[in-house]
Enzyme design. Structure first.
Site, PDB file in Angstrom:
ATOM      1  N   LYS A  73      15.381  27.399  39.821  1.00 17.67           N
ATOM      2  CA  LYS A  73      16.778  27.507  40.244  1.00 17.67           C
ATOM      3  C   LYS A  73      16.908  27.780  41.739  1.00 17.67           C
ATOM      4  CE  LYS A  73      18.782  30.559  37.865  1.00 17.67           C
ATOM      5  NZ  LYS A  73      18.427  31.666  38.766  1.00 17.67           N
ATOM      6  N   THR A  75      14.612  27.205  43.983  1.00 16.71           N
ATOM      7  CA  THR A  75      14.071  26.013  44.645  1.00 16.71           C
ATOM      8  C   THR A  75      15.144  24.933  44.765  1.00 16.71           C
ATOM      9  OG1 THR A  75      11.957  26.554  43.621  1.00 16.71           O
ATOM     10  CG2 THR A  75      12.147  24.358  44.559  1.00 16.71           C
ATOM     11  N   ARG A  96      19.697  35.734  46.588  1.00 20.29           N
ATOM     12  CA  ARG A  96      19.454  37.173  46.472  1.00 20.29           C
ATOM     13  C   ARG A  96      18.115  37.542  47.113  1.00 20.29           C
ATOM     14  NH1 ARG A  96      19.567  37.722  40.251  1.00 20.29           N
ATOM     15  NH2 ARG A  96      18.581  35.708  40.517  1.00 20.29           N
ATOM     16  N   LYS A 107       7.140  37.557  37.187  1.00 15.56           N
ATOM     17  CA  LYS A 107       8.010  36.460  37.577  1.00 15.56           C
ATOM     18  C   LYS A 107       7.691  35.900  38.966  1.00 15.56           C
ATOM     19  CE  LYS A 107      13.004  35.679  37.626  1.00 15.56           C
ATOM     20  NZ  LYS A 107      13.228  35.703  39.065  1.00 15.56           N
ATOM     21  N   ALA A 275      20.211  39.560  36.775  1.00 19.28           N
ATOM     22  CA  ALA A 275      21.300  38.998  35.967  1.00 19.28           C
ATOM     23  C   ALA A 275      21.221  39.422  34.509  1.00 19.28           C
ATOM     24  CB  ALA A 275      21.277  37.474  36.057  1.00 19.28           C
ATOM     25  N   PHE A 303      19.117  33.686  36.229  1.00 16.39           N
ATOM     26  CA  PHE A 303      18.789  33.266  34.871  1.00 16.39           C
ATOM     27  C   PHE A 303      19.691  32.126  34.378  1.00 16.39           C
ATOM     28  CE2 PHE A 303      16.983  37.737  34.593  1.00 16.39           C
ATOM     29  CZ  PHE A 303      15.685  37.308  34.752  1.00 16.39           C
ATOM     30  N   PHE A 383       8.812  17.559  37.788  1.00 12.18           N
ATOM     31  CA  PHE A 383       7.394  17.933  37.754  1.00 12.18           C
ATOM     32  C   PHE A 383       6.574  16.651  37.636  1.00 12.18           C
ATOM     33  CE2 PHE A 383       9.127  22.002  36.970  1.00 12.18           C
ATOM     34  CZ  PHE A 383       8.135  22.971  37.109  1.00 12.18           C
ATOM     35  N   TRP A 411      11.040  19.763  45.526  1.00 15.75           N
ATOM     36  CA  TRP A 411       9.836  20.590  45.553  1.00 15.75           C
ATOM     37  C   TRP A 411       8.723  19.864  46.323  1.00 15.75           C
ATOM     38  CZ3 TRP A 411       4.756  20.228  43.902  1.00 15.75           C
ATOM     39  CH2 TRP A 411       4.020  21.433  43.858  1.00 15.75           C
TER      40      TRP A 411
END
Length: 558
Positions: A73, A75, A96, A107, A275, A303, A383, A411
Site C-alpha cells: 500500500k 509502495t 505515516r 512487518k 489502523a 491496513f 509481482f 516497484w
C-alpha cells in the site's frame, strides 16, 4: 540476476537538498527547519499563512485485507505520487511515520519499496526526527504526574482503582501488557495494577494527528480523561496541570516532516497511529498543509479498507473537514490467491480460479468504499510471478463491479510503471463525481454507530456487548460524549474478529471486549475480539537480522 533490496536501492538514491524539495512546493528556505541535509520540519508560521489558499484534490490509497503475501500500500502511494508528477501534475504524498515495534518485529518498515520509496529510508524507519520519542515522553510525563499527585496527598481524590491512563513504549513488548507498579515500600508510592500500550496506540498520538495547531493541541491534551473519582466524576489532564508541559514536549513534533521520494518529489511523513488499534492516518496538519501546496495529494490509510479507509472517512475527514476525490484500492494477485484458499508456499503457481474466488474480498471493499460516495479504482501491484491470465481475471472482476483495475509496475520501474493509473486517478479527481459523506451522523447513539460499522462494513449480523459495556456507553452519552465517532480496534486480517477467516464472510458476530473514551482525541475506542494494544514480537523477530556491516551501513532493515 538478484534483485536489489529496498535498503540497497535507497542507499543509491540521488537525493536533492531538502531546500530544493521545499522549493517545488513554494516553501521558502527560512520556513524549513532542517534535520540534516535530507529532511526538514515545516514552520508553524508558514503553515498558518496558507489558510486563505484553495485546496488541491485528495486521493486516498487503501487496500484489501492484508495477508502474509504482502500488498504494497505504501509502495503504491509513493508510486502514484511519482506517477502524477511524471505526467505533469503538481503532486505530493502524505504517509505515516514508522513505529519501531513492527520494524524490529514482523512487518518491517514503512517507507515503500523497490523503486517507489521515500528516503532517507534508514532514518525514517528508526528515530527520524524524534516525533515518536516526544509522544512517548509526553504520554509518560502525564502518567508520572498522576502517580506523583496521589503520592503527595491526592487532593483531586482520584480513585486509584479507576486510573485509566496507562504508560506507553514504542516497542513490541508483551511482558509489559499487565504490570504492577510502585512495589518496594512507602517511598515508591501506592502499588497498583496498570500496563503499557505501544506508543502508536497512545491517545497523545491520536491527538497530535487530529489537532489543527498548537492551541488546539494543548486544549485536546487538557481534555484527556486520566482517572475517575469514587463518585465516578472524571479527572482530566488539565486537573493534573500536565497539559502545558506536554505541549512543550510536543512543540516540534507537531510540525510536519518533509522528505523526498527516490524521484525527488515531495513527501510529508508525519504521525503514525496504527489502523487496527487506533485511527490509522497521518496527521491532519500534514494533509491540510499538503493540500494547500499541491494540486493532488496522495495519502494512505492503514491496513484494509474495512479499518483504514473506514476510519479515514468517519474520523479524519469528519474532524478535519476534508474529503477524498478518489480512492485507489490496492490488491495483488498473490494476496487474492491467499484469500482464495492458496497456501503461502504455492503462490508462485498460476491459479486463476483461486484469484477469482479471492476477488470476493476485493469486491466487498469496492462496495464499502463506494458507500461513502467516492469513486474507486483498483491498483494491481505487480509481482514477477503474476501471469497474464491472473491479471486479466482481476481486471474482468473489477469491470463487473463497475470500476476498473490497472496493472502497476512502480516497484520495478518507478513512475514509468504507474502512468496509466495516475492518468485515470487525476481524471477521476478532476471530474467532481465524488459526493462524500460519512456512514453515520454525529447524533446517532454510540452503540448504534458501532452496529452501523459492524453491519455495513464488516457485514456482521450482530454486535455482542454485555450490559456493562452498553451502560458505559450510555454514561458517556449522558456526560456529553455521544456525538463522538467510534474507532474500532479489531484484527486487520479479516472482516470478522477472527484473523483466520479470509474472503468476504457474512452473518458473523462482532464481540466487543472493552470500550475506552479518548476525550482529547475525540473518539471512543471499541476493542473487539482478541486485539492487543501492546503487540508481542514473533518467534523470529526482524531485529535478529538487523546489523551494521563493515562499512558502517545498516543491513537487514526492510
Amino acid at each position: 540476476m538478484a534483485h536489489k533490496t529496498d535498503i540497497e536501492i535507497a542507499r543509491e538514491a540521488q537525493k536533492r537538498p531538502i531546500q530544493e524539495i521545499g522549493a517545488k512546493l513554494g516553501i521558502p528556505n527560512e520556513h524549513l527547519l532542517p534535520y540534516g541535509h535530507d529532511k526538514a520540519k515545516i514552520g508553524q508560521d508558514f503553515i498558518e499563512s496558507l489558510s486563505g489558499q484553495s485546496d488541491g484534490k485528495l486521493i486516498l490509497v487503501t487496500a484489501i485485507n492484508p495477508t502474509p503475501a504482502g500488498e504494497g500500500k505504501t509502495t503504491t502511494t509513493v508510486g502514484l505520487g511519482d506517477g502524477l508528477n511524471a505526467i505533469g501534475k503538481r503532486a505530493a504524498i502524505c504517509i505515516r511515520e514508522a513505529s519501531l515495534g513492527p520494524c524490529f518485529g514482523m512487518k518491517g518498515g514503512a517507507a515503500g519499496g523497490g523503486y517507489a520509496q521515500v528516503v532517507p529510508m534508514e532514518e525514517m524507519n528508526l528515530h527520524f526526527t524524534g516525533d515518536f520519542h516526544a509522544i512517548t515522553s509526553a504520554h509518560n510525563l502525564l502518567a508520572a504526574m498522576i502517580d506523583n499527585h496521589i503520592y503527595w496527598g491526592n487532593a483531586l481524590e482520584i480513585d486509584q482503582r479507576r486510573i485509566v491512563w496507562r504508560r506507553v513504549l514504542d516497542m513490541n513488548d508483551r511482558a509489559l501488557r499487565d504490570t504492577v507498579t510502585s512495589l518496594g515500600g512507602v517511598a515508591n508510592g501506592f502499588p497498583r495494577q496498570t500496563g503499557f500500550d505501544i506508543t502508536v496506540a497512545s491517545e497523545v498520538m491520536a491527538i497530535l494527528c487530529l489537532a489543527t495547531d498548537l492551541a488546539d493541541l494543548e486544549k485536546r491534551l487538557g481534555d484527556i480523561i486520566v482517572a475517575y473519582r469514587r463518585d465516578k466524576t472524571p479527572v482530566y489532564a488539565r486537573d493534573i496541570k500536565a497539559d502545558g508541559a506536554m505541549t512543550v514536549l510536543l512543540k516540534d513534533a507537531m510540525q510536519p516532516n518533509l522528505v523526498q521520494t527516490l524521484e525527488n518529489n515531495p513527501a510529508f511523513v508525519h504521525g503514525g497511529p496504527f489502523a487496527n488499534i487506533a485511527h490509522g492516518c497521518n496527521s491532519v496538519i500534514a494533509t491540510k498543509t499538503a493540500l494547500k501546496l499541491a494540486d493532488y495529494v496522495v495519502t494512505e490509510a492503514g491496513f484494509g479498507a474495512d479499518l483504514g479507509a473506514e476510519k479515514f472517512m468517519n474520523i479524519k475527514c469528519r474532524k478535519a473537514g476534508i474529503a477524498p476525490s478518489a480512492v485507489v484500492l490496492v490488491a495483488t494477485v498473490r494476496a487474492l490467491k491467499m484469500n482464495g484458499g492458496v497456501a503461502k508456499g504455492d503462490l508462485g503457481t498460476e491459479n486463476v480460479d483461486a484469484v477469482t474466488k479471492g476477488c470476493e474480498n476485493l469486491g466487498r471493499h469496492i462496495s464499502n468504499v463506494k458507500s461513502f460516495g467516492v469513486p474507486v479504482v483498483v491498483a494491481i501491484n505487480h509481482f514477477v510471478t503474476d501471469t497474464d491470465a491472473e491479471v486479466a481475471a482481476i481486471k474482468a472482476f473489477a469491470e463487473s463491479r463497475g470500476t476498473e483495475a490497472f496493472l502497476c509496475k512502480h516497484w520495478a520501474d518507478g513512475s514509468a510503471g504507474v502512468t496509466d493509473l495516475a492518468t485515470r486517478v487525476a481524471e477521476l479527481a478532476d471530474s467532481g463525481v465524488a459526493n462524500f459523506a460519512p456512514l453515520y451522523n454525529d447524533e446517532k447513539p454510540l452503540f448504534e454507530k458501532i452496529e452501523t460499522i459492524a453491519k455495513r462494513i464488516y457485514r456482521a449480523d450482530e454486535v455482542l456487548a454485555d450490559a456493562k459495556i452498553r451502560n458505559q456507553l450510555k454514561e458517556w452519552e449522558a456526560a456529553g460524549y455521544g456525538h463522538l465517532p467510534v474507532c474500532m480496534a479489531k484484527t486487520q486480517y479479516s472482516f470478522t474478529t477472527d484473523p483466520t477467516r479470509r474472503g468476504a464472510p457474512e452473518g458473523h458476530s462482532v464481540p466487543v471486549r472493552e470500550v475506552r473514551l479518548s476525550a482529547g482525541a475525540g473518539f471512543v475506542v471499541v476493542i473487539c475480539g482478541e486485539i492487543m494494544t501492546m503487540p508481542g514480537l514473533p518467534r523470529v523477530p526482524s531485529a535478529e537480522a538487523i546489523k551494521l556491516n563493515a562499512d558502517g551501513d545498516i543491513e537487514g532493515l526492510f
